[in-house]
Design an enzyme around this catalytic site. Structure first.
Site, PDB file in Angstrom:
ATOM      1  N   ASN A  58       9.010   9.600   3.028  1.00 13.39           N
ATOM      2  CA  ASN A  58       7.783  10.238   2.685  1.00 13.39           C
ATOM      3  C   ASN A  58       7.081  10.736   4.072  1.00 13.39           C
ATOM      4  O   ASN A  58       7.265  10.193   5.258  1.00 13.39           O
ATOM      5  CB  ASN A  58       7.005   9.305   1.893  1.00 13.39           C
ATOM      6  CG  ASN A  58       5.948   8.712   2.887  1.00 13.39           C
ATOM      7  OD1 ASN A  58       4.877   9.009   3.192  1.00 13.39           O
ATOM      8  ND2 ASN A  58       6.423   7.205   3.442  1.00 13.39           N
TER       9      ASN A  58
ATOM     10  N   ASP B  92      -0.205   3.072  -4.919  1.00 10.60           N
ATOM     11  CA  ASP B  92      -1.768   3.328  -5.457  1.00 10.60           C
ATOM     12  C   ASP B  92      -2.692   3.804  -4.297  1.00 10.60           C
ATOM     13  O   ASP B  92      -3.480   2.904  -4.261  1.00 10.60           O
ATOM     14  CB  ASP B  92      -1.891   2.376  -6.587  1.00 10.60           C
ATOM     15  CG  ASP B  92      -3.207   2.612  -7.162  1.00 10.60           C
ATOM     16  OD1 ASP B  92      -3.475   3.777  -7.421  1.00 10.60           O
ATOM     17  OD2 ASP B  92      -3.665   1.617  -7.910  1.00 10.60           O
ATOM     18  N   LYS B  93      -2.581   4.867  -3.922  1.00 17.95           N
ATOM     19  CA  LYS B  93      -3.447   5.244  -2.838  1.00 17.95           C
ATOM     20  C   LYS B  93      -5.006   5.333  -3.205  1.00 17.95           C
ATOM     21  O   LYS B  93      -5.598   5.058  -2.304  1.00 17.95           O
ATOM     22  CB  LYS B  93      -3.054   6.541  -2.124  1.00 17.95           C
ATOM     23  CG  LYS B  93      -1.704   6.709  -1.520  1.00 17.95           C
ATOM     24  CD  LYS B  93      -1.187   8.000  -1.099  1.00 17.95           C
ATOM     25  CE  LYS B  93      -0.085   7.739  -0.217  1.00 17.95           C
ATOM     26  NZ  LYS B  93      -0.361   7.084   1.016  1.00 17.95           N
TER      27      LYS B  93
ATOM     28  N   GLY C 141      12.988   1.570   2.092  1.00 16.08           N
ATOM     29  CA  GLY C 141      14.107   1.099   0.961  1.00 16.08           C
ATOM     30  C   GLY C 141      14.926   0.265   1.849  1.00 16.08           C
ATOM     31  O   GLY C 141      14.969  -0.021   2.939  1.00 16.08           O
TER      32      GLY C 141
ATOM     33  N   ASN D 119       5.621  -0.891   8.499  1.00 15.13           N
ATOM     34  CA  ASN D 119       5.869   0.171   7.726  1.00 15.13           C
ATOM     35  C   ASN D 119       6.939   0.637   7.889  1.00 15.13           C
ATOM     36  O   ASN D 119       8.094   0.111   7.924  1.00 15.13           O
ATOM     37  CB  ASN D 119       4.565   0.925   8.610  1.00 15.13           C
ATOM     38  CG  ASN D 119       3.736   1.944   7.738  1.00 15.13           C
ATOM     39  OD1 ASN D 119       4.413   2.546   6.875  1.00 15.13           O
ATOM     40  ND2 ASN D 119       2.338   1.920   8.176  1.00 15.13           N
ATOM     41  N   THR D 120       6.796   2.261   7.467  1.00 18.71           N
ATOM     42  CA  THR D 120       8.397   2.777   7.475  1.00 18.71           C
ATOM     43  C   THR D 120       8.682   2.989   8.755  1.00 18.71           C
ATOM     44  O   THR D 120       8.181   2.999   9.808  1.00 18.71           O
ATOM     45  CB  THR D 120       8.198   4.158   6.635  1.00 18.71           C
ATOM     46  OG1 THR D 120       7.050   4.992   7.258  1.00 18.71           O
ATOM     47  CG2 THR D 120       7.578   3.880   5.050  1.00 18.71           C
TER      48      THR D 120
ATOM     49  N   THR E 299      -3.345   4.047   1.376  1.00 14.68           N
ATOM     50  CA  THR E 299      -4.325   3.772   2.602  1.00 14.68           C
ATOM     51  C   THR E 299      -5.628   4.725   2.252  1.00 14.68           C
ATOM     52  O   THR E 299      -5.206   5.987   1.724  1.00 14.68           O
ATOM     53  CB  THR E 299      -3.706   4.296   4.040  1.00 14.68           C
ATOM     54  OG1 THR E 299      -2.815   3.271   4.555  1.00 14.68           O
ATOM     55  CG2 THR E 299      -4.814   4.493   5.016  1.00 14.68           C
TER      56      THR E 299
ATOM     57  N   ALA F  68       0.998  -1.146  -0.153  1.00 12.02           N
ATOM     58  CA  ALA F  68       0.014  -0.081   0.070  1.00 12.02           C
ATOM     59  C   ALA F  68       0.795   1.306  -0.230  1.00 12.02           C
ATOM     60  O   ALA F  68       2.117   1.334   0.443  1.00 12.02           O
ATOM     61  CB  ALA F  68      -0.799   0.003   1.369  1.00 12.02           C
TER      62      ALA F  68
ATOM     63  N   SER G 166       1.340   4.193  10.135  1.00 12.61           N
ATOM     64  CA  SER G 166       2.249   5.303   9.633  1.00 12.61           C
ATOM     65  C   SER G 166       2.610   6.522  10.782  1.00 12.61           C
ATOM     66  O   SER G 166       1.684   6.854  11.415  1.00 12.61           O
ATOM     67  CB  SER G 166       1.169   5.901   8.759  1.00 12.61           C
ATOM     68  OG  SER G 166       1.641   6.856   8.192  1.00 12.61           O
TER      69      SER G 166
ATOM     70  N   LYS H 208      -1.369  -3.769   9.857  1.00  7.67           N
ATOM     71  CA  LYS H 208       0.051  -3.300   9.671  1.00  7.67           C
ATOM     72  C   LYS H 208       0.628  -2.732  10.773  1.00  7.67           C
ATOM     73  O   LYS H 208       0.035  -1.600  11.357  1.00  7.67           O
ATOM     74  CB  LYS H 208      -0.012  -2.275   8.273  1.00  7.67           C
ATOM     75  CG  LYS H 208       1.434  -2.035   7.941  1.00  7.67           C
ATOM     76  CD  LYS H 208       1.321  -1.345   6.565  1.00  7.67           C
ATOM     77  CE  LYS H 208       2.483  -1.175   5.978  1.00  7.67           C
ATOM     78  NZ  LYS H 208       2.425  -0.853   4.463  1.00  7.67           N
TER      79      LYS H 208
ATOM     80  N   GLY I 113       0.917  11.597   4.503  1.00  9.28           N
ATOM     81  CA  GLY I 113      -0.131  11.711   5.433  1.00  9.28           C
ATOM     82  C   GLY I 113      -1.373  11.331   4.883  1.00  9.28           C
ATOM     83  O   GLY I 113      -2.445  12.158   4.906  1.00  9.28           O
ATOM     84  N   PHE I 114      -1.488  10.120   4.577  1.00  9.00           N
ATOM     85  CA  PHE I 114      -2.762   9.488   3.960  1.00  9.00           C
ATOM     86  C   PHE I 114      -3.743  10.454   2.789  1.00  9.00           C
ATOM     87  O   PHE I 114      -4.783  10.609   2.745  1.00  9.00           O
ATOM     88  CB  PHE I 114      -3.736   9.384   5.149  1.00  9.00           C
ATOM     89  CG  PHE I 114      -3.225   8.253   6.042  1.00  9.00           C
ATOM     90  CD1 PHE I 114      -2.190   7.126   5.537  1.00  9.00           C
ATOM     91  CD2 PHE I 114      -3.858   7.701   6.960  1.00  9.00           C
ATOM     92  CE1 PHE I 114      -1.842   6.004   6.517  1.00  9.00           C
ATOM     93  CE2 PHE I 114      -3.824   6.808   7.933  1.00  9.00           C
ATOM     94  CZ  PHE I 114      -2.660   5.831   7.550  1.00  9.00           C
TER      95      PHE I 114
ATOM     96  N   TYR J 157       7.814  -1.695  -2.454  1.00 12.83           N
ATOM     97  CA  TYR J 157       7.241  -0.348  -2.859  1.00 12.83           C
ATOM     98  C   TYR J 157       8.513   0.373  -3.275  1.00 12.83           C
ATOM     99  O   TYR J 157       8.682   0.474  -4.523  1.00 12.83           O
ATOM    100  CB  TYR J 157       6.605   0.380  -1.554  1.00 12.83           C
ATOM    101  CG  TYR J 157       6.191   1.812  -1.975  1.00 12.83           C
ATOM    102  CD1 TYR J 157       6.693   2.541  -2.921  1.00 12.83           C
ATOM    103  CD2 TYR J 157       5.226   2.572  -1.143  1.00 12.83           C
ATOM    104  CE1 TYR J 157       6.417   3.877  -3.273  1.00 12.83           C
ATOM    105  CE2 TYR J 157       4.891   3.734  -1.458  1.00 12.83           C
ATOM    106  CZ  TYR J 157       5.477   4.519  -2.377  1.00 12.83           C
ATOM    107  OH  TYR J 157       5.099   5.845  -2.462  1.00 12.83           O
TER     108      TYR J 157
ATOM    109  N   ASN K 116       3.059   9.350   9.618  1.00 11.40           N
ATOM    110  CA  ASN K 116       2.977  10.725   8.980  1.00 11.40           C
ATOM    111  C   ASN K 116       1.415  11.134   9.345  1.00 11.40           C
ATOM    112  O   ASN K 116       0.987  12.110   8.570  1.00 11.40           O
ATOM    113  CB  ASN K 116       2.936  10.430   7.612  1.00 11.40           C
ATOM    114  CG  ASN K 116       4.369  10.092   7.269  1.00 11.40           C
ATOM    115  OD1 ASN K 116       5.423  10.506   7.952  1.00 11.40           O
ATOM    116  ND2 ASN K 116       4.694   9.176   6.356  1.00 11.40           N
ATOM    117  N   THR K 117       0.732  10.452  10.325  1.00  8.58           N
ATOM    118  CA  THR K 117      -0.326  11.162  10.962  1.00  8.58           C
ATOM    119  C   THR K 117      -0.394  11.234  12.489  1.00  8.58           C
ATOM    120  O   THR K 117      -0.154  10.049  13.100  1.00  8.58           O
ATOM    121  CB  THR K 117      -1.733  10.334  10.544  1.00  8.58           C
ATOM    122  OG1 THR K 117      -2.000  10.002   9.118  1.00  8.58           O
ATOM    123  CG2 THR K 117      -3.152  10.595  11.351  1.00  8.58           C
TER     124      THR K 117
END
Length: 342
Positions: free
Chosen positions: A111, A65-66, A272, A250-251, A86, A62, A179, A221, A114-115, A322, A181-182
């Site tokens: 990245n 292709d959000k 990565g 996740n990251t 997501t 994921a 994530s 996840k 942020g969804f 990814y 980022n949220t």
């Protein structure tokens, strides 16, 4: 076969712009049937997991292709399964640009998207238009989250709303609580919050299974930045709630592996090659704690067939890529599939 020639050109562009350009070309090729003509013929290596039959173990993670816009083009790469999202109940723009950064020396990305997505209604319209998916025998995972402005004490409402919306259209559903980022999202991995969330989601899954006459597996996840104790605690909750699988990972917010590189200090999640070993360590610990109770989908730093074999040896049943796709191109899918078929 053309990606090594195209990558230097794409890397002259801003990363988000480069993705848009690459997807525009892929979508055009798929709509004309060209992508299907040059699609690789991968060696069969079927595997059963979560009650599903995967043609091979390698999937798309994921985040790429959000909005589920590019499913059919991506399917021509030979993936055994594709995960989109997501997605959140309401559309949201995500964080301010720039929010995606390359670290080429480390074959990494940071990245803080942020969804960013168009909301679940448009997401499902795109899923319905795709030829690839459960209705045609393809395995399509749909990844759900909460809106950034939904407080954590009401997060369960967002996850339930998304689950109800996507359930009938998914081969499996992934619950993203990891994530970075949220703001506050990773707090949902804590005991009380995760217990309450899984209680609500599993109860709703049971109701939806009766309503739709199909059982759609539910995976969770998790983050790579967890202690051994955290992993054991989360594994116990996943087993107690009879979850169908876990996506690891996740990251990461850890920058020790890229210290001193350009963009290394950017806020966001790192993916990565630097994530390979931390993600593998989480998979290995999870496999020990789960004791085969559910499959692990291994993600993080898979840049070669050898990396893929390492994740499987650590305890993963399925894999996702990814960032490896960004740096290595579509040929990485065939390389991994061939390596695992051996």
């Amino acid at each position: 076969m053309f990606y090594p020639l195209l990558r230097p050109l794409l890397f002259t562009l801003d990363p988000e712009t480069a993705q848009e350009v690459a997807f525009a070309g892929l979508d055009a090729a798929a709509s004309l049937g060209v992508a299907q003509l040059v699609a690789p013929r991968l060696p069969p290596s079927p595997v059963e997991a979560m009650g599903l039959s995967f043609p091979n173990r390698i999937g798309l993670a994921a985040g790429l292709d959000k909005n589920a816009v590019h499913i059919d083009g991506l399917a021509t790469f030979g993936f055994g399964f594709i995960e989109c999202g997501t997605v959140t109940p309401r559309p949201q723009p995500g964080n301010a640009k720039p929010r995606l950064f390359r670290l080429p020396e480390a074959e990494a990305l940071i990245n803080r998207l942020g969804f960013n997505n168009d909301g679940v209604e448009r997401f499902l319209a795109n899923v319905a238009r795709a030829r690839f998916g459960p209705k045609s025998g393809g395995i399509l995972g749909l990844n759900i989250g909460k809106n950034f402005d939904t407080p954590n004490d009401r997060a369960v409402d967002d996850y339930l709303s998304c689950l109800r919306a996507v359930y009938a259209h998914a081969s499996y559903v992934t619950v993203n609580v990891s994530s970075p980022n949220t703001a506050g999202l990773r707090d949902l991995q804590e005991d009380a919050a995760l217990d309450a969330l899984l209680t609500a989601l599993k109860a709703e899954q049971s109701k939806l299974a009766d309503r739709h006459g199909k059982y759609t597996p539910l995976t969770v996840k998790i983050a790579p930045d967890l202690s051994v104790g955290d992993i054991a605690r989360i594994a116990r909750l996943l087993i107690a709630h009879r979850c169908d699988g876990v996506v690891a990972t996740n990251t990461t917010v850890d920058r020790s592996a890229v210290a001193g590189l350009g963009h290394a200090d950017e806020i966001g999640g790192l993916s990565g090659r630097p994530l390979k070993d931390p993600a593998t360590a989480v998979i290995r610990a999870l496999a020990t704690e789960l004791g085969g109770a559910m499959p692990i989908i291994g993600v993080g730093g898979i840049m070669s067939g050898a990396d893929a074999r390492e994740k499987i040896a650590a305890g993963a049943t399925l894999l996702q890529i990814y960032t490896g796709l960004i740096y290595k191109g579509p040929g990485l899918v065939a390389e991994i599939a061939a390596a695992l078929a051996e």
